[in-house]
Design an enzyme around this catalytic site. Structure first.
Site, PDB file in Angstrom:
ATOM      1  N   LYS A 188       0.829  -1.205   0.000  1.00 21.41           N
ATOM      2  CA  LYS A 188       0.000   0.000   0.000  1.00 21.41           C
ATOM      3  C   LYS A 188       0.872   1.268   0.000  1.00 21.41           C
ATOM      4  O   LYS A 188       2.074   1.194   0.283  1.00 21.41           O
ATOM      5  CB  LYS A 188      -0.954  -0.012   1.194  1.00 21.41           C
ATOM      6  CG  LYS A 188      -1.902  -1.228   1.203  1.00 21.41           C
ATOM      7  CD  LYS A 188      -3.012  -1.157   0.162  1.00 21.41           C
ATOM      8  CE  LYS A 188      -3.636  -2.482  -0.200  1.00 21.41           C
ATOM      9  NZ  LYS A 188      -4.663  -2.988   0.691  1.00 21.41           N
TER      10      LYS A 188
HETATM   11  C1  LIG Z   1      -5.665  -4.065   1.172  1.00 25.58           C
HETATM   12  C2  LIG Z   1      -7.109  -3.765   1.239  1.00 25.58           C
HETATM   13  C3  LIG Z   1      -7.882  -3.987   2.378  1.00 25.58           C
HETATM   14  C4  LIG Z   1      -7.361  -4.715   3.565  1.00 25.58           C
HETATM   15  O1  LIG Z   1      -6.206  -4.162   4.071  1.00 25.58           O
HETATM   16  P1  LIG Z   1      -5.346  -4.983   5.150  1.00 25.58           P
HETATM   17  O2  LIG Z   1      -4.509  -3.938   5.805  1.00 25.58           O
HETATM   18  O3  LIG Z   1      -4.541  -5.976   4.370  1.00 25.58           O
HETATM   19  O4  LIG Z   1      -6.292  -5.631   6.080  1.00 25.58           O
HETATM   20  C5  LIG Z   1      -9.200  -3.573   2.391  1.00 25.58           C
HETATM   21  N1  LIG Z   1      -9.745  -2.988   1.314  1.00 25.58           N
HETATM   22  C6  LIG Z   1      -9.048  -2.783   0.181  1.00 25.58           C
HETATM   23  C7  LIG Z   1      -9.715  -2.110  -0.969  1.00 25.58           C
HETATM   24  C8  LIG Z   1      -7.718  -3.185   0.098  1.00 25.58           C
HETATM   25  O5  LIG Z   1      -7.031  -3.029  -1.035  1.00 25.58           O
END
Ligand SMILES: *Cc1c(COP(=O)(O)O)cnc(C)c1O
Length: 391
Positions: A188
């Site tokens: 991310k």
């Molecule tokens: C990555 C992601 C999540 C979950 O994030 P985590 O930190 O891995 O729990 C939720 N929604 C979207 C759209 C994502 O891309």
């Protein structure tokens, strides 16, 4: 140094880690404070100041979304409207609470929830809407807030992709929804390996999420007992969760947060370069943010048109043969067995998302890419779609 095509595999994603992150993690290790402590407090304050809201660090966006929904009082039998075009985590947290995600189709240009379909999905059981700012492009929030106000619904933003993203000049995180939830998963825009942040201006939601984040331990109740000899005392007011963030992860987050403008500038430049280089190719390019607004460019998703000589899967294979990793975001929720079976979903109810899914592919976009990596990707896309490299 020019990388030769095919020499080394270029992964789809790679964290951008500098010496500063390493030093900050070492300092956390040496401090002896590994779990939630001073670094987490500092990381929370960074978000809190940026968005003028309370910020609660958690161990993932999934747990953050769960806490936010729980704090909004979502429970068994309730319905929460969201987009089919998201990661399954957006929907699974609704099921954790015994509630039901109600999926709607997307806008063909932005790939975000089609705001015109939201009201048709509302029933007497609807309690919330979860807009997902896909790839880092803000949803059209004004109509969403308007619908929420008229039907007395919570808005919980899944901002896993959306830092920095803005809507009509306001940064996502400061729009005043019930909660905005960020992810710091390894790929991310701000990465801590695993981690997340819940941002809210609602003191009741913040207070409930804070308690539920750590076993339902109530600090205020704890404070009532506080005395010189009573520091071990605590009260538990609910069967809470173990969702707190570690200081080791927060150490990464503090530095990543400070480096975020520089990392975003790099993503932005890569996105602009891709869009200029791919303008003549048989692909639909990702929609940029409207003038004056920010797109985080967490993902760069292209959709192959009917003119492309290959289909999406063949394109991915060709890119792989050139040593370039790609990915697909996402298999829409309505096409995954659990959701499909649970709610008897069919593709024809989500024509736009279904069509997009068959054509879509994400190519690498992250700040650890070198200029020669980017050129190699541009060339790879061109070769895979035309059989010819750049002249
Ligand atoms: C990555 C992601 C999540 C979950 O994030 P985590 O930190 O891995 O729990 C939720 N929604 C979207 C759209 C994502 O891309």
């Amino acid at each position: 140094m020019q990388q030769q095509a095919g020499l080394e595999f270029l992964p789809f994603a790679r964290p951008d880690i500098s010496e500063a992150e390493i030093e900050e993690v070492v300092s956390a290790l040496r401090s002896g404070w590994w779990t939630t402590g001073p670094k987490t407090k500092q990381f929370e304050e960074m978000f809190s100041q940026r968005f003028g809201a309370e910020a609660l660090a958690v161990n993932s966006a999934t747990s953050g979304l769960h806490l936010a929904l729980e704090a909004c009082g979502i429970g068994p039998g309730d319905e929460v409207i969201t987009t089919t075009y998201t990661f399954t985590a957006t929907g699974e947290v609704v099921r954790y609470l015994g509630a039901h995600p109600v999926l709607v189709d997307i806008d063909p240009v932005t790939m975000n929830i089609d705001v015109n379909l939201i009201e048709g999905a509302i029933t007497p059981h609807t309690k919330a809407i979860i807009p997902v700012h896909i790839a880092g492009l803000s949803c059209d929030m004004d109509p969403i807030f308007d619908i929420a106000r008229r039907h007395n619904l919570h808005v919980i933003e899944d901002a896993a992709h959306a830092i920095p993203s803005s809507y009509k000049g306001c940064e996502i995180g400061s729009l005043g929804s019930s909660a905005t939830v960020y992810s710091f998963y390894a790929t991310k825009p701000i990465a801590t390996g695993e981690g997340g942040m819940v941002v809210t201006k609602d003191p009741d939601i913040a207070a409930r999420a804070r308690i539920m984040r750590l076993h339902g331990i109530n600090r205020d109740a704890f404070d009532r007992y506080r005395s010189a000899t009573a520091s071990w005392r605590y009260d538990v007011v609910a069967p809470g969760f173990k969702y707190n963030m570690t200081d080791l992860a927060s150490a990464l987050g503090i530095v990543q947060f400070n480096r975020q403008p520089e990392m975003h500038a790099k993503r932005q430049r890569i996105a602009e370069h891709y869009s200029s280089q791919f303008a003549d190719l048989p692909v639909l390019l990702p929609a940029p943010a409207p003038p004056g607004d920010l797109h985080s460019w967490h993902l760069y998703m292209i959709r192959l048109t009917d003119d492309a000589p290959v289909d999406r899967d063949a394109f991915i294979a060709k890119m792989g043969n050139l040593g370039i990793g790609t990915s697909v975001h996402y298999t829409p929720m309505h096409m995954l067995s659990y959701w499909r079976n649970c709610y008897e979903l069919t593709d024809d109810r989500f024509p736009v998302a279904t069509e997009a899914f068959h054509r879509i592919v994400s190519i690498p976009i992250h700040s650890a890419l070198t200029d020669s990596d980017v050129e190699r990707i541009v060339d790879g896309v061109r070769i895979s779609l035309t059989g010819r490299g750049a002249s």
